[in-house]
Write a protein that holds these residues in place. Sequence first.
Motif, PDB file in Angstrom:
ATOM      1  N   PRO A  48       0.630  -1.343   0.218  1.00  0.00           N
ATOM      2  CA  PRO A  48      -0.098  -0.130   0.338  1.00  0.00           C
ATOM      3  C   PRO A  48       0.136   1.552   0.230  1.00  0.00           C
ATOM      4  CG  PRO A  48      -0.221  -1.457   2.201  1.00  0.00           C
ATOM      5  CD  PRO A  48       0.284  -1.905   1.266  1.00  0.00           C
ATOM      6  N   ASP A  49       2.310   1.375   0.462  1.00  0.00           N
ATOM      7  CA  ASP A  49       2.827   2.292   0.859  1.00  0.00           C
ATOM      8  C   ASP A  49       3.803   2.574  -0.970  1.00  0.00           C
ATOM      9  OD1 ASP A  49       4.011   0.309   1.042  1.00  0.00           O
ATOM     10  OD2 ASP A  49       5.900   1.406   3.004  1.00  0.00           O
ATOM     11  N   LYS A  50       3.728   1.846  -1.419  1.00  0.00           N
ATOM     12  CA  LYS A  50       4.359   2.117  -2.943  1.00  0.00           C
ATOM     13  C   LYS A  50       3.385   2.425  -4.244  1.00  0.00           C
ATOM     14  CE  LYS A  50       7.918   0.809  -0.630  1.00  0.00           C
ATOM     15  NZ  LYS A  50       9.394   1.643  -0.522  1.00  0.00           N
ATOM     16  N   LYS A  85      -5.856   9.160   2.007  1.00  0.00           N
ATOM     17  CA  LYS A  85      -5.169  10.439   3.563  1.00  0.00           C
ATOM     18  C   LYS A  85      -4.401  10.105   4.662  1.00  0.00           C
ATOM     19  CE  LYS A  85      -8.559  14.202   4.928  1.00  0.00           C
ATOM     20  NZ  LYS A  85      -9.673  14.413   5.302  1.00  0.00           N
ATOM     21  N   TYR A  86      -5.644   9.320   4.932  1.00  0.00           N
ATOM     22  CA  TYR A  86      -5.340   8.459   6.994  1.00  0.00           C
ATOM     23  C   TYR A  86      -4.012   8.194   6.378  1.00  0.00           C
ATOM     24  CZ  TYR A  86      -3.655   4.363   9.458  1.00  0.00           C
ATOM     25  OH  TYR A  86      -3.468   3.505   9.652  1.00  0.00           O
ATOM     26  N   MET A  87      -3.406   7.345   5.897  1.00  0.00           N
ATOM     27  CA  MET A  87      -1.951   6.783   5.546  1.00  0.00           C
ATOM     28  C   MET A  87      -0.752   8.192   5.368  1.00  0.00           C
ATOM     29  SD  MET A  87      -1.367   3.696   4.008  1.00  0.00           S
ATOM     30  CE  MET A  87      -1.300   3.788   1.951  1.00  0.00           C
ATOM     31  N   LEU A  88      -1.711   9.327   4.601  1.00  0.00           N
ATOM     32  CA  LEU A  88      -0.848  10.810   4.711  1.00  0.00           C
ATOM     33  C   LEU A  88      -0.594  11.041   6.272  1.00  0.00           C
ATOM     34  CD1 LEU A  88       0.991  12.335   2.628  1.00  0.00           C
ATOM     35  CD2 LEU A  88      -1.348  13.700   2.142  1.00  0.00           C
ATOM     36  N   ILE A  94       4.085   9.508   1.765  1.00  0.00           N
ATOM     37  CA  ILE A  94       5.017  10.878   1.509  1.00  0.00           C
ATOM     38  C   ILE A  94       3.885  11.912   1.142  1.00  0.00           C
ATOM     39  CG2 ILE A  94       7.019  10.923   2.550  1.00  0.00           C
ATOM     40  CD1 ILE A  94       8.320  11.023  -0.284  1.00  0.00           C
ATOM     41  N   SER A  95       3.458  11.498   0.037  1.00  0.00           N
ATOM     42  CA  SER A  95       1.716  12.576  -1.156  1.00  0.00           C
ATOM     43  C   SER A  95       1.219  11.618  -1.646  1.00  0.00           C
ATOM     44  CB  SER A  95       3.265  12.503  -2.130  1.00  0.00           C
ATOM     45  OG  SER A  95       3.876  11.083  -3.038  1.00  0.00           O
TER      46      SER A  95
END
Length: 299
Positions: A48-50, A85-88, A94-95
């Motif tokens: 998810p972060d990639k 939006k939650y992960m940010l 970072i974006s």
Amino acid sequence: MDWRSAIKGFQAYLKLEKSLSSNSIEAYTRDIDKLYQYAESQVPTINPDKIILADLRKFITWVNELGMIPSTQARILSGIKAFFKYMLMEDIIISDPSELLESPRITRKLPDTLSYEEINKLIDAIDLSKPEGARNKAILETLYGCGLRVTELTQLKLSNLYLEIEFIKVLGKGSKERLVPIGNAAIKALKIWIEQVRVHNPIKKGEEDYVFLNRRGSRLSRVYIFMLIKDLAAKTGLQKAISPHTFRHSFATHLVEGGADLRAVQEMLGHESITTTEIYTHLDREYLKGTISQFHPRS
């Protein structure tokens, strides 16, 4: 970060920080699960972060190929945007890759409504000789008389009924409370159920404050309300595909057609945005035709 951890954290965020109901959290989770399924099907699997914008665009194409209608795609997209939006906010990314993702164009489908005569037929079809008859009549009168969502109805509490001043307090989406006026027909049906029938029923511990209970003394389920309305529609020969929400649509439509202020209707329905309420400004052709005939100087 792996998907399971990200989804679990997102669920906690929705519950603790956004104060969403369990139904809303489940809906968001289903949407993110679809993205998770897509990411797992890729080689190599995308964490998810990639994920980047190009991945999300390919995902939308994948969803479209599954045959999902534009409104469903738009809802999934809304869930995904909330997820990123939650992960940010949590500094996991970072974006936001969903920031430039466009929703599919959707046409707003006008909801089905019932006429006042059709609502009366459904209510009259309830067998009042049965133990649950008084309760079922109160259910339909309250759905139509207050424009409630089905979950708001099943969660309605005795302590939130202010029948002497003709108001009830409703717990809506996001645990937001609102006061809704209640008419005489619904008040009468509720009093008969509560004062003459409910008082004689066994009540399960912890369920004492809920208005609508089943024969075992537990709160009614959403499914029961759906089945009740489907059975009454079949009994009366009604050809429309209706649900508990149809009573909410009818409540709002009849108010607007009767000249009610749209802001007042918005408040009663618990809509955050007036644009959601504006869908109820649709009027049938005969009503429009009659209005022109009556008021236009050239008619």
